[in-house]
Design an enzyme around this catalytic site. Sequence first.
Site, PDB file in Angstrom:
ATOM      1  N   TYR A 143      77.106  39.153  63.373  1.00 12.87           N
ATOM      2  CA  TYR A 143      76.335  40.400  63.386  1.00 12.87           C
ATOM      3  C   TYR A 143      74.948  40.135  62.817  1.00 12.87           C
ATOM      4  CZ  TYR A 143      74.819  45.147  62.253  1.00 12.87           C
ATOM      5  OH  TYR A 143      74.108  46.314  62.154  1.00 12.87           O
ATOM      6  N   GLU A 231      69.227  45.586  66.496  1.00 15.95           N
ATOM      7  CA  GLU A 231      70.612  45.310  66.110  1.00 15.95           C
ATOM      8  C   GLU A 231      71.307  44.517  67.211  1.00 15.95           C
ATOM      9  OE1 GLU A 231      74.282  47.837  64.187  1.00 15.95           O
ATOM     10  OE2 GLU A 231      73.240  48.697  65.902  1.00 15.95           O
TER      11      GLU A 231
END
Length: 421
Positions: A143, A231
Amino acid sequence: MRGLMNKLVSRSLSVAGKWQQQQLRRLNIHEYQGADLMNKYGINVPKGVAVSSIDEVKEAVKSAFPNENELVVKSQILAGGRGLGTFQNGFRGGVHIVKADQVKDIAGKMLGQILVTKQTGPQGKVVSKVYLCEKLSLVNEMYFAITLDRKTAGPLIIACSKGGTSIEDLAEKYPDMIIKVPVDVFKGITDEDAARVVDGLAPKVADRNDSIEQVKKLYKLFCERDCTLLEINPLAETSSNQLVAADAKLNFDDNAAFRQKEIFALRDPSQEDPREVAAAKADLNYIGLDGEIGCMVNGAGLAMATMDIIKLHGGTPANFLDVGGNASEGQVVEAFKILTSDDKVKAILVNIFGGIMKCDVIASGIVNAAKQVALKVPVVVRLEGTNVDQGKRILKESGMTLITAEDLDDAAEKAVKAASK
């Protein structure tokens, strides 16, 4: 914006006793648009083609993926949770990995259909495009995100060695796995900053130096394009030892629209609340809510107070609408068009305290709006301040059936009563 980002970069406000998400002034773009932008910055992304018709699907499979046995078919909407979503036609899942000869059939079940996810609400969003991507052999998922942090007054890079799943769950179960690297906005990202991020990602097969360069390129994109959020979930490693942005979400600061014309040309109004799109075109501050009393007020503070008092008297506001201090008659007319376009609105409350905004301008706007829009619901008007007598005279001479109020409390009480009839 996913949950962890909400905790880090957004705030909520209580609107009339009910929690509502604060409006964020940011542009959201589709996944395929984000991938194209990242590719221009030298960031590794899967090969993909966005299509909007079955003919385009067939051509893309033939020309762009002639040797692929499997492809990923991704519905394109501006909301998360696509993979677990359900189409209103009954088809399940907005993301599918299928054989090349099945792509046309799967895409056909998505295009033009309404996809409902945990983030769209029950009304869902229409899928106008699907994104066809090569199927990568992933060996590790991580992530990565860059956002703006109030505490450090600059960009903040967030990294986790696990990804591809809910970052909120990871944050709760394994908080020590998530690292945060603040970047000095004046110095920019350093090799040391990028190395700390890569250490937090803990790639298994990707080259460390190449990974550091990828992080620096992502930061460059974030700054040069005035992002508020970048993101990537997952940031993945492939069997060919490459670091790839397998899925990305990018938001951009609306205040930078004047210098990011290329980016803001990507805006997709079909994915936004049509009332808010119309309000933006008229330069009005509008946020749609779920109540039955439409509000038109001048000044954000007075608008908030108006919604609170409506709630106090047992009603619920249908919107936040601030016409500002310099609204023209034309803007008032547009405001009424937006309010009356909401089928849930059972009454309209106009609450104007004239300072810079003159009461006669509002009154003329109301009268002209009535000529253009069929007012099928009662309208409660409270005017006070600059040119109030002229405003009241204009309304009286118009012959319109209006409910007048002496003060805000009286206006709210009458609006709630009118809406309940």
